[in-house]
Enzyme design. Structure first.
Site, PDB file in Angstrom:
ATOM      1  N   ASN A   7     -21.952   3.669   6.009  1.00  0.00           N
ATOM      2  CA  ASN A   7     -21.513   2.301   6.274  1.00  0.00           C
ATOM      3  C   ASN A   7     -21.398   2.211   7.795  1.00  0.00           C
ATOM      4  OD1 ASN A   7     -20.293  -0.138   6.526  1.00  0.00           O
ATOM      5  ND2 ASN A   7     -18.653   0.264   5.052  1.00  0.00           N
ATOM      6  N   ARG A  92     -25.105   0.878   3.429  1.00  0.00           N
ATOM      7  CA  ARG A  92     -24.504  -0.410   3.094  1.00  0.00           C
ATOM      8  C   ARG A  92     -24.990  -1.408   4.144  1.00  0.00           C
ATOM      9  NH1 ARG A  92     -18.654  -2.924   3.989  1.00  0.00           N
ATOM     10  NH2 ARG A  92     -18.877  -4.560   2.443  1.00  0.00           N
ATOM     11  N   HIS A 181     -19.295  -8.775  -0.756  1.00  0.00           N
ATOM     12  CA  HIS A 181     -18.633  -7.835  -1.683  1.00  0.00           C
ATOM     13  C   HIS A 181     -19.455  -7.643  -2.955  1.00  0.00           C
ATOM     14  CE1 HIS A 181     -14.375  -8.892   0.045  1.00  0.00           C
ATOM     15  NE2 HIS A 181     -14.902  -7.857   0.661  1.00  0.00           N
ATOM     16  N   LEU A 210      -9.560  -7.796  -4.028  1.00  0.00           N
ATOM     17  CA  LEU A 210      -8.496  -8.153  -3.081  1.00  0.00           C
ATOM     18  C   LEU A 210      -8.188  -6.982  -2.154  1.00  0.00           C
ATOM     19  CD1 LEU A 210      -6.081  -9.780  -5.728  1.00  0.00           C
ATOM     20  CD2 LEU A 210      -7.900 -10.912  -4.420  1.00  0.00           C
ATOM     21  N   GLY A 213     -10.388  -7.846   3.269  1.00  0.00           N
ATOM     22  CA  GLY A 213     -11.229  -8.998   2.956  1.00  0.00           C
ATOM     23  C   GLY A 213     -11.069  -9.239   1.457  1.00  0.00           C
ATOM     24  N   ARG A 242      -7.833 -13.410   7.808  1.00  0.00           N
ATOM     25  CA  ARG A 242      -8.737 -14.571   7.748  1.00  0.00           C
ATOM     26  C   ARG A 242      -8.100 -15.712   6.965  1.00  0.00           C
ATOM     27  NH1 ARG A 242     -13.742 -11.327   5.385  1.00  0.00           N
ATOM     28  NH2 ARG A 242     -13.278  -9.437   6.563  1.00  0.00           N
ATOM     29  N   ASP A 282      -0.598  -6.441   6.269  1.00  0.00           N
ATOM     30  CA  ASP A 282      -0.577  -5.391   5.249  1.00  0.00           C
ATOM     31  C   ASP A 282       0.251  -5.871   4.048  1.00  0.00           C
ATOM     32  OD1 ASP A 282       0.186  -3.085   3.699  1.00  0.00           O
ATOM     33  OD2 ASP A 282      -0.551  -1.872   5.364  1.00  0.00           O
ATOM     34  N   GLY A 330      -7.864  -2.666  -2.609  1.00  0.00           N
ATOM     35  CA  GLY A 330      -6.532  -2.198  -2.193  1.00  0.00           C
ATOM     36  C   GLY A 330      -5.365  -2.947  -2.806  1.00  0.00           C
ATOM     37  N   ILE A 331      -5.366  -4.263  -2.690  1.00  0.00           N
ATOM     38  CA  ILE A 331      -4.250  -5.052  -3.220  1.00  0.00           C
ATOM     39  C   ILE A 331      -4.366  -5.186  -4.739  1.00  0.00           C
ATOM     40  CG2 ILE A 331      -3.170  -7.338  -3.195  1.00  0.00           C
ATOM     41  CD1 ILE A 331      -4.249  -7.578  -0.245  1.00  0.00           C
ATOM     42  N   GLU A 333      -5.770  -3.274  -6.892  1.00  0.00           N
ATOM     43  CA  GLU A 333      -5.529  -2.038  -7.639  1.00  0.00           C
ATOM     44  C   GLU A 333      -4.086  -1.566  -7.545  1.00  0.00           C
ATOM     45  OE1 GLU A 333      -8.414   0.902  -6.274  1.00  0.00           O
ATOM     46  OE2 GLU A 333      -9.957  -0.654  -6.323  1.00  0.00           O
ATOM     47  N   ASN A 334      -3.431  -1.906  -6.419  1.00  0.00           N
ATOM     48  CA  ASN A 334      -2.134  -1.267  -6.151  1.00  0.00           C
ATOM     49  C   ASN A 334      -0.909  -2.164  -6.206  1.00  0.00           C
ATOM     50  OD1 ASN A 334      -3.088   1.465  -5.475  1.00  0.00           O
ATOM     51  ND2 ASN A 334      -4.145   0.394  -3.821  1.00  0.00           N
ATOM     52  N   GLU A 384     -17.377   1.590  -3.912  1.00  0.00           N
ATOM     53  CA  GLU A 384     -18.647   1.099  -3.356  1.00  0.00           C
ATOM     54  C   GLU A 384     -19.581   2.247  -2.987  1.00  0.00           C
ATOM     55  OE1 GLU A 384     -16.161  -1.681  -0.953  1.00  0.00           O
ATOM     56  OE2 GLU A 384     -18.010  -2.852  -0.918  1.00  0.00           O
TER      57      GLU A 384
HETATM   58  P1  AMP Z   1      -8.861  -2.407   1.155  1.00  0.00           P
HETATM   59  O1  AMP Z   1      -9.496  -3.328   2.164  1.00  0.00           O
HETATM   60  O2  AMP Z   1      -9.487  -2.484  -0.198  1.00  0.00           O
HETATM   61  O3  AMP Z   1      -8.706  -0.997   1.666  1.00  0.00           O
HETATM   62  O4  AMP Z   1      -7.360  -2.948   0.940  1.00  0.00           O
HETATM   63  C1  AMP Z   1      -6.445  -3.028   1.989  1.00  0.00           C
HETATM   64  C2  AMP Z   1      -5.235  -3.808   1.509  1.00  0.00           C
HETATM   65  O5  AMP Z   1      -4.679  -3.160   0.367  1.00  0.00           O
HETATM   66  C3  AMP Z   1      -4.116  -3.908   2.546  1.00  0.00           C
HETATM   67  O6  AMP Z   1      -3.633  -5.240   2.595  1.00  0.00           O
HETATM   68  C4  AMP Z   1      -3.034  -3.007   1.972  1.00  0.00           C
HETATM   69  O7  AMP Z   1      -1.778  -3.481   2.294  1.00  0.00           O
HETATM   70  C5  AMP Z   1      -3.273  -3.158   0.500  1.00  0.00           C
HETATM   71  N1  AMP Z   1      -2.665  -2.060  -0.247  1.00  0.00           N
HETATM   72  C6  AMP Z   1      -3.031  -0.769  -0.271  1.00  0.00           C
HETATM   73  N2  AMP Z   1      -2.149  -0.042  -1.028  1.00  0.00           N
HETATM   74  C7  AMP Z   1      -1.228  -0.918  -1.475  1.00  0.00           C
HETATM   75  C8  AMP Z   1      -0.050  -0.820  -2.277  1.00  0.00           C
HETATM   76  N3  AMP Z   1       0.338   0.349  -2.785  1.00  0.00           N
HETATM   77  N4  AMP Z   1       0.649  -1.949  -2.519  1.00  0.00           N
HETATM   78  C9  AMP Z   1       0.267  -3.110  -1.999  1.00  0.00           C
HETATM   79  N5  AMP Z   1      -0.813  -3.285  -1.251  1.00  0.00           N
HETATM   80  C10 AMP Z   1      -1.557  -2.210  -0.978  1.00  0.00           C
END
Ligand code: AMP
Length: 400
Positions: A7, A92, A181, A210, A213, A242, A282, A330-331, A333-334, A384
């Site tokens: 990438n 990518r 995406h 989520l 981006g 954004r 974040d 990130g968001i 999944e978590n 990815e």
């Molecule tokens: P990505 O671009 O897919 O790596 O996602 C980044 C985003 O995922 C950021 O806004 C992080 O704050 C969020 N993120 C990662 N881990 C967590 C978590 N355990 N709880 C909430 N948000 C998370």
């Protein structure tokens, strides 16, 4: 097969060396990730990030250009390979324009075609091409495959990709909606259909990717029929920095106030979104602040979950009734809190979350809705690099 996934960004290269199963039916496998019938995504052998390319002043870790970054990556990869040969490199590539609707084997003509798309993705495609050329110089005989972020959305119907502006803008500048995406949405659609035991060709879903981006995709009968990002990745959802959708007249207004194009670009891409609303991009910090009663953070979550819920409702209609709502990245999944907020706005669709399942941490694809929810809600981790490695292997095998 041993695939190096690259990438290549303007100031960094992210890489992963993966072993993926050899696709046993090349014609079928060329259709896309996961269609080779392999259940496991292979193995990550090594990976990492080389940063600060072209910034000699940045210190001892910096490298002068993409070729030097690649030398560094080659050292790490050779060590991990331990005498085994690399089979191919998968890149990518952010923008495939209207031409590319599937991964392709790279040759000089393809490289030039990617370069011709530079005006559509001025930050990304030139950097992708630097990565391709650096590999060509270092390993001229190694097959390289381009996997495009836009390709999965080439199935959007014209009424979904057209902007209601004069046709000359489309003809002269390619101004239309492309969507991004795509590699993630496609991968997640396959995984979600598999988890529910539904044939991909009969699978209708809304996928919410989520991360920093963020975009939503409407999947009808296994293909993308709408997505929230448009001409650029700025359209759509509220993201880390954004703005997503805003009234376009605001740009005109700001220009008349004296802001130039770069300033407006920075404002909407780097200083907006959660960053602007909550003072932090974040999601973890935003959720923590909201739980502590911080008004700006509460508002940021409300604006972003409301915007997303509106898209999900719209896409549920667009696909003729979704079987599943899928959260990823990130968001997605978590953050169980963000999923809960979004689902809470979707009760009119008969969506019911299983609170325990939603809160449980896991790296596995899973269902988080109750048995009587009208639409299944899933969390499916995206990968990815795996999707790019598998697509690369499929293209290489089918081109032999
Ligand atoms: P990505 O671009 O897919 O790596 O996602 C980044 C985003 O995922 C950021 O806004 C992080 O704050 C969020 N993120 C990662 N881990 C967590 C978590 N355990 N709880 C909430 N948000 C998370």
């Amino acid at each position: 097969m041993l695939i190096l996934v690259l990438n290549s960004g303007s100031s960094s290269i992210k890489y992963q060396l993966r072993q993926v199963p050899v696709p046993d039916d090349p014609l079928r496998a060329a259709d896309g990730p996961q269609s080779n019938g392999a259940d496991d995504g292979g193995r990550v052998i090594t990976g990492g990030l080389v940063e600060r390319i072209g910034d000699r002043a940045a210190g001892p870790d910096s490298v002068s250009d993409h070729a030097e970054a690649l030398e560094r990556i080659a050292l790490a990869v050779n060590e991990a390979l331990d005498g085994q040969e690399l089979d191919a490199v998968g890149h990518r590539v952010v923008h495939g324009g209207e031409r590319f609707s599937a991964p392709v084997l790279i040759d000089n003509e393809i490289t030039r075609a990617i370069e011709r798309l530079n005006p559509l993705a001025p930050l990304h495609n030139p950097a992708n091409v630097l990565g391709i050329r650096a590999i060509t110089d270092k390993w001229p005989a190694l097959p390289q495959v381009a996997v495009f972020d836009t390709a999965f959305h080439r199935t959007l119907p014209e009424f979904a990709w057209r902007y209601a502006v004069p046709d000359v803008l489309y003809r002269n500048f390619g101004i239309r909606r492309y969507g991004f995406h795509g590699t993630s949405h496609e991968f997640v659609a396959h995984q979600a259909a598999k988890l529910l035991g539904v044939e991909l060709g009969a699978f209708c879903a809304v996928i919410a990717h989520l991360g920093n981006g963020a975009s939503v995709a409407a999947i009808q009968d296994g293909v993308s029929v709408d997505t929230s990002m448009g001409f650029t990745p700025l359209e759509g959802l509220v993201m880390g920095t954004r703005s997503g959708d805003i009234d376009p007249s605001i740009l005109v207004f700001l220009a008349r106030q004296g802001m130039d194009a770069d300033e407006i670009d920075d404002l909407l891409n780097r200083d907006s979104g959660l960053q602007a609303l909550a003072g932090n991009n974040d999601m973890r910090s935003v959720v923590e602040s909201a739980e502590a009663g911080n008004h700006r953070a509460v508002l940021a979550l409300a604006v972003s979950s409301y915007r997303l819920a509106k898209y999900i409702g719209g896409y549920h209609v667009a696909v003729g009734g979704a079987q599943a709502l899928v959260f990823t990245a990130g968001i997605g999944e978590n953050s169980w809190q963000f999923r809960q907020l979004v689902a809470g706005r979707l009760s009119a669709l008969g969506i019911k979350l299983d609170d325990d399942a939603n809160r449980k941490r896991s790296k596995e694809p899973r269902v988080i809705s109750t048995a009587d929810s009208d639409i299944a809600v899933l969390v499916v981790p995206t990968d990815e690099e795996r999707a790019i490695a598998e697509a690369t292997a499929a293209v290489v095998v089918s081109s032999r």
